[in-house]
Design a protein around this motif. Sequence first.
Motif, PDB file in Angstrom:
ATOM      1  N   VAL A 166      66.245  29.030  31.755  1.00 53.84           N
ATOM      2  CA  VAL A 166      66.611  30.127  32.557  1.00 53.84           C
ATOM      3  C   VAL A 166      66.487  31.532  31.662  1.00 53.84           C
ATOM      4  O   VAL A 166      66.016  32.515  32.243  1.00 53.84           O
ATOM      5  N   LEU A 167      66.677  31.414  30.350  1.00 56.98           N
ATOM      6  CA  LEU A 167      66.294  32.443  29.593  1.00 56.98           C
ATOM      7  C   LEU A 167      64.789  32.812  29.474  1.00 56.98           C
ATOM      8  O   LEU A 167      64.419  33.974  29.764  1.00 56.98           O
ATOM      9  N   ARG A 168      64.128  31.713  29.642  1.00 53.88           N
ATOM     10  CA  ARG A 168      62.295  31.906  29.763  1.00 53.88           C
ATOM     11  C   ARG A 168      62.141  32.824  31.045  1.00 53.88           C
ATOM     12  O   ARG A 168      61.295  33.666  31.122  1.00 53.88           O
ATOM     13  N   MET A 169      62.949  32.299  32.252  1.00 53.77           N
ATOM     14  CA  MET A 169      62.798  33.098  33.495  1.00 53.77           C
ATOM     15  C   MET A 169      63.131  34.496  33.299  1.00 53.77           C
ATOM     16  O   MET A 169      62.314  35.404  33.911  1.00 53.77           O
ATOM     17  N   VAL A 170      64.066  34.623  32.798  1.00 52.97           N
ATOM     18  CA  VAL A 170      64.396  36.177  32.784  1.00 52.97           C
ATOM     19  C   VAL A 170      63.573  36.850  31.758  1.00 52.97           C
ATOM     20  O   VAL A 170      62.865  38.278  32.176  1.00 52.97           O
ATOM     21  N   LEU A 171      62.894  36.236  30.752  1.00 54.18           N
ATOM     22  CA  LEU A 171      62.018  36.937  29.710  1.00 54.18           C
ATOM     23  C   LEU A 171      60.544  37.180  30.492  1.00 54.18           C
ATOM     24  O   LEU A 171      59.994  37.964  30.520  1.00 54.18           O
ATOM     25  N   ASP A 172      60.167  36.049  31.282  1.00 49.07           N
ATOM     26  CA  ASP A 172      59.027  36.205  32.043  1.00 49.07           C
ATOM     27  C   ASP A 172      59.110  37.115  33.125  1.00 49.07           C
ATOM     28  O   ASP A 172      58.114  37.760  33.340  1.00 49.07           O
ATOM     29  N   SER A 173      60.468  37.390  33.622  1.00 53.36           N
ATOM     30  CA  SER A 173      60.439  38.404  34.870  1.00 53.36           C
ATOM     31  C   SER A 173      60.223  39.757  33.974  1.00 53.36           C
ATOM     32  O   SER A 173      59.487  40.634  34.620  1.00 53.36           O
ATOM     33  N   LEU A 174      60.586  40.102  33.069  1.00 57.62           N
ATOM     34  CA  LEU A 174      60.632  41.306  32.119  1.00 57.62           C
ATOM     35  C   LEU A 174      59.075  41.463  31.720  1.00 57.62           C
ATOM     36  O   LEU A 174      58.687  42.686  32.088  1.00 57.62           O
ATOM     37  N   ARG A 175      58.622  40.479  31.184  1.00 61.98           N
ATOM     38  CA  ARG A 175      57.209  40.533  30.903  1.00 61.98           C
ATOM     39  C   ARG A 175      56.227  40.811  31.952  1.00 61.98           C
ATOM     40  O   ARG A 175      55.271  41.673  32.011  1.00 61.98           O
ATOM     41  N   HIS A 176      56.592  40.358  33.354  1.00 61.68           N
ATOM     42  CA  HIS A 176      55.864  40.503  34.484  1.00 61.68           C
ATOM     43  C   HIS A 176      56.028  41.858  34.974  1.00 61.68           C
ATOM     44  O   HIS A 176      54.877  42.601  35.094  1.00 61.68           O
ATOM     45  N   GLN A 187      53.811  43.914  31.912  1.00 60.44           N
ATOM     46  CA  GLN A 187      52.395  43.626  32.169  1.00 60.44           C
ATOM     47  C   GLN A 187      51.466  43.642  33.253  1.00 60.44           C
ATOM     48  O   GLN A 187      50.623  44.263  33.324  1.00 60.44           O
ATOM     49  N   GLU A 188      52.233  43.262  34.397  1.00 63.05           N
ATOM     50  CA  GLU A 188      51.635  43.544  35.847  1.00 63.05           C
ATOM     51  C   GLU A 188      51.895  44.911  36.240  1.00 63.05           C
ATOM     52  O   GLU A 188      51.109  45.330  37.204  1.00 63.05           O
ATOM     53  N   MET A 189      53.217  45.126  36.080  1.00 65.06           N
ATOM     54  CA  MET A 189      53.365  46.453  36.912  1.00 65.06           C
ATOM     55  C   MET A 189      53.583  47.892  36.049  1.00 65.06           C
ATOM     56  O   MET A 189      53.702  48.968  36.589  1.00 65.06           O
ATOM     57  N   HIS A 190      53.238  47.530  34.794  1.00 64.49           N
ATOM     58  CA  HIS A 190      53.219  48.731  33.708  1.00 64.49           C
ATOM     59  C   HIS A 190      54.682  49.571  33.654  1.00 64.49           C
ATOM     60  O   HIS A 190      54.661  50.779  33.169  1.00 64.49           O
ATOM     61  N   VAL A 191      55.868  48.952  33.958  1.00 66.19           N
ATOM     62  CA  VAL A 191      57.083  49.844  33.792  1.00 66.19           C
ATOM     63  C   VAL A 191      57.186  50.004  32.130  1.00 66.19           C
ATOM     64  O   VAL A 191      56.769  49.080  31.448  1.00 66.19           O
ATOM     65  N   ASP A 192      57.919  51.128  31.921  1.00 64.49           N
ATOM     66  CA  ASP A 192      58.213  51.291  30.446  1.00 64.49           C
ATOM     67  C   ASP A 192      59.602  51.161  29.856  1.00 64.49           C
ATOM     68  O   ASP A 192      59.663  51.103  28.500  1.00 64.49           O
ATOM     69  N   GLY A 193      60.256  50.524  30.787  1.00 60.15           N
ATOM     70  CA  GLY A 193      61.605  49.868  30.073  1.00 60.15           C
ATOM     71  C   GLY A 193      62.493  49.420  30.816  1.00 60.15           C
ATOM     72  O   GLY A 193      62.514  49.456  32.309  1.00 60.15           O
ATOM     73  N   PHE A 194      63.823  49.158  30.506  1.00 60.27           N
ATOM     74  CA  PHE A 194      64.619  48.449  31.455  1.00 60.27           C
ATOM     75  C   PHE A 194      66.306  48.857  31.062  1.00 60.27           C
ATOM     76  O   PHE A 194      66.534  49.154  29.705  1.00 60.27           O
ATOM     77  N   ARG A 234      47.675  53.980  30.894  1.00 55.60           N
ATOM     78  CA  ARG A 234      48.285  53.186  29.527  1.00 55.60           C
ATOM     79  C   ARG A 234      49.935  53.446  29.383  1.00 55.60           C
ATOM     80  O   ARG A 234      50.380  54.578  30.077  1.00 55.60           O
ATOM     81  N   ALA A 235      50.349  52.800  28.555  1.00 56.16           N
ATOM     82  CA  ALA A 235      51.839  53.030  28.466  1.00 56.16           C
ATOM     83  C   ALA A 235      51.855  54.410  27.579  1.00 56.16           C
ATOM     84  O   ALA A 235      51.283  54.708  26.914  1.00 56.16           O
ATOM     85  N   TYR A 272      55.658  34.278  48.919  1.00 60.40           N
ATOM     86  CA  TYR A 272      54.186  34.850  49.414  1.00 60.40           C
ATOM     87  C   TYR A 272      53.325  34.888  47.978  1.00 60.40           C
ATOM     88  O   TYR A 272      53.663  35.266  47.228  1.00 60.40           O
ATOM     89  N   VAL A 273      52.456  33.820  48.392  1.00 60.07           N
ATOM     90  CA  VAL A 273      51.296  34.015  46.967  1.00 60.07           C
ATOM     91  C   VAL A 273      50.572  35.465  47.211  1.00 60.07           C
ATOM     92  O   VAL A 273      49.899  35.882  48.169  1.00 60.07           O
ATOM     93  N   THR A 274      50.476  35.676  45.863  1.00 55.90           N
ATOM     94  CA  THR A 274      49.812  37.137  45.761  1.00 55.90           C
ATOM     95  C   THR A 274      48.792  37.042  44.881  1.00 55.90           C
ATOM     96  O   THR A 274      48.573  36.227  44.144  1.00 55.90           O
ATOM     97  N   ASP A 275      48.002  38.189  44.853  1.00 60.68           N
ATOM     98  CA  ASP A 275      46.914  38.367  43.838  1.00 60.68           C
ATOM     99  C   ASP A 275      47.018  39.268  43.171  1.00 60.68           C
ATOM    100  O   ASP A 275      47.415  40.491  43.368  1.00 60.68           O
ATOM    101  N   PRO A 276      47.422  38.931  41.747  1.00 58.77           N
ATOM    102  CA  PRO A 276      47.718  39.865  40.853  1.00 58.77           C
ATOM    103  C   PRO A 276      46.652  41.263  40.338  1.00 58.77           C
ATOM    104  O   PRO A 276      46.959  42.171  39.737  1.00 58.77           O
ATOM    105  N   ALA A 277      45.447  41.152  40.989  1.00 59.24           N
ATOM    106  CA  ALA A 277      44.240  41.847  40.712  1.00 59.24           C
ATOM    107  C   ALA A 277      44.925  43.400  40.844  1.00 59.24           C
ATOM    108  O   ALA A 277      44.943  43.504  42.093  1.00 59.24           O
ATOM    109  N   TYR A 278      44.744  44.487  40.042  1.00 55.38           N
ATOM    110  CA  TYR A 278      44.617  45.836  40.473  1.00 55.38           C
ATOM    111  C   TYR A 278      43.889  46.462  39.501  1.00 55.38           C
ATOM    112  O   TYR A 278      43.990  46.460  38.125  1.00 55.38           O
ATOM    113  N   ASP A 279      43.136  47.565  39.977  1.00 56.15           N
ATOM    114  CA  ASP A 279      42.413  48.304  38.903  1.00 56.15           C
ATOM    115  C   ASP A 279      43.313  49.551  38.423  1.00 56.15           C
ATOM    116  O   ASP A 279      43.628  50.518  38.964  1.00 56.15           O
TER     117      ASP A 279
END
Length: 668
Positions: free
Chosen positions: A322-332, A335-342, A152-153, A140-147
Amino acid sequence: MTLPTFDKTSAYSDRLGAEFDGEGTNFALFSDHAERVELCLFDDEGAETRLDLPEMEGGIWFGYLPGVVPGQRYGYRVHGPYAPEEGHRFNPNKLLIDPYARQLTGEVVWNDALFGYDLSSGDDLTFDHRDSAPYVPKCYVTDPAYDWDADRALHTRWSDTVIYEAHVRGLTMQREDVPANLRGTFAGLASDAMIEHFTKLGVSAVELLPVHAFLQDSYLIDKGLTNYWGYNTLNFFAPERRYLRTGEWGEIKEAISRLHAAGIEVILDVVYNHTAEGSELGPTLSFRGIDNASYYLHGDDMRHCYDTTGCGNTVNVAHPMVLRMVLDSLRHWVQEMHVDGFRFDLASTLGREPSGFEREGSFFAAIRQDPVLARVKLIAEPWDIGDGGYQVGGFPWPFREWNDKFRDDSRAFWRREGGVKGALAERLSGSPVQFDHSNRPATSSVNFIAAHDGFTMWDTVSYNDKHNEANAEDNRDGHDHNLSDNMGVEGETDDKTILAARRRRVRAMLSTLLLSRGVPMLLAGDEVGNSQRGNNNAYCQDSEIGWTDWDTGNADLAETVQELTALRRAHDVLRESRFHGGTGIDWFGPDGHPVDEAGWQDDDLPVTMRLSGEDETLLVVVNGGDDAEVTLPEGNWERLFVSEPETGSLKASVLAMGWQTVAVLGRG
């Protein structure tokens, strides 16, 4: 029908997935061994349009489609050799999920067409020609925009952190003060009732069992069960839809924003060690059909997956993309969802290099130097089932680690196993044998007595044996090393004496957990005596067995937790982050003198831990045996906390300790 036309001048390969820029969408997919990649677009009726991605560089296939906007459903078909003995399992008859998809619609519908080979033959060297598209979720193509407004972290210090491990669905399904339409969702997690509960309890972070989209296993569906925990990831970017009331990922952002406003961090349990596709005999849903040889780890025999997880396959994080995919997922998710850790499931797998587990390996090095990920909370489950997989204490800073030694020694001590008082003292001190090296802090240890996997804290005092019959595996699943004690009756009882004894021991265990050096983690429901009816492997129990029961009659345990978390906040010596140069630790026997060798051997004798800081001194007195009198070290002391409030009278320097209790005293 006029087919959409790619705009080659606007296409780019540097960002993977489907990225909407306000006017159109760029599609990019990595497959190093593919010969051709088809982008498949689906309309509202399910009709499919196939377009060859026109560009490829560095193994990334890409193209830009003007006019494709959020809401567009899509997938891929990837062409290439079907040569399992060489590690290649391309089959363009199988619709594939984009590894970078931000959202999925629909569920996997189990059908033989999902498999790249002829399932009826049982031979994975055969080739299946059936179309799997009707049975596969669509991207599903999404729109990342969110106010995010002022969100803040929080960056809560590790020394101030108290973790609460919970399941998004199970936490609120039986919570009557959460509106019925919100129960089982992120909206329920962040409801007024739950935020008030977290705040009163004194927790600073919720650690959520997997929320990435995951697969419902066919063998569980056949039994009328479900994959409840979610450790079977289908996609590392898309959220699990059943946790979303409306199905839109903005609900997660709203929930995190509400939790942050209350001062509560959000930590995600993530599963990057394996995927839901299983072994080479599993279905072709995404990674296997995109580039099996790149995404999965193989041994010398490329036909078979190399499995260190017990789940059929191992994600090949040694591959740079594959490492990039994992790192991109974590950053997503940061940065996009504002989680604080894993919290990384089976994290030893992520540190495996050709020579075995390597604490300085590429995965850990990549995270430690990443400007986004190095700033969030990182927790390792420090083991897997492969050779050399048990690595408690072996991870590099800034990782913290689940400390199962704390769990086992605490349980053994309070069930009066004998000979473990010295081990308990190690745990109270932050497990220095495991963590006092390589400049690691005392907060490296995440202490817990119960977690989602195993008995709840109440079940450790209610059952001698596991009772997993509801899992339909004849009680063979789940481990037998529970270090539990039913205190006279197996399971539920109306005996008031036994119930009082169980509550007493749970309060003592809660005290041990929250007064120890390190980072305490509480399992959701332990603060009210939640039981899973003796089931120590409730992974398939999306039912009252797996859901948190809030009506247990033991709500007074929450008051103990509140007292203890308030005590931690009020006294720096209980939150010391250093092994050296900070709070000093000394040990005394019941006679007020330093503990001798004989004293360490006798678990029934109380022991006193003196914490000496720059501005304050506290005593933590632990009595695992019967009623006893304890002469305190020299000084004027006042009682600050006793796990059994009606006990622990203090006269002069003598403390009357009730059986199986913990007390805290400060300078008078």
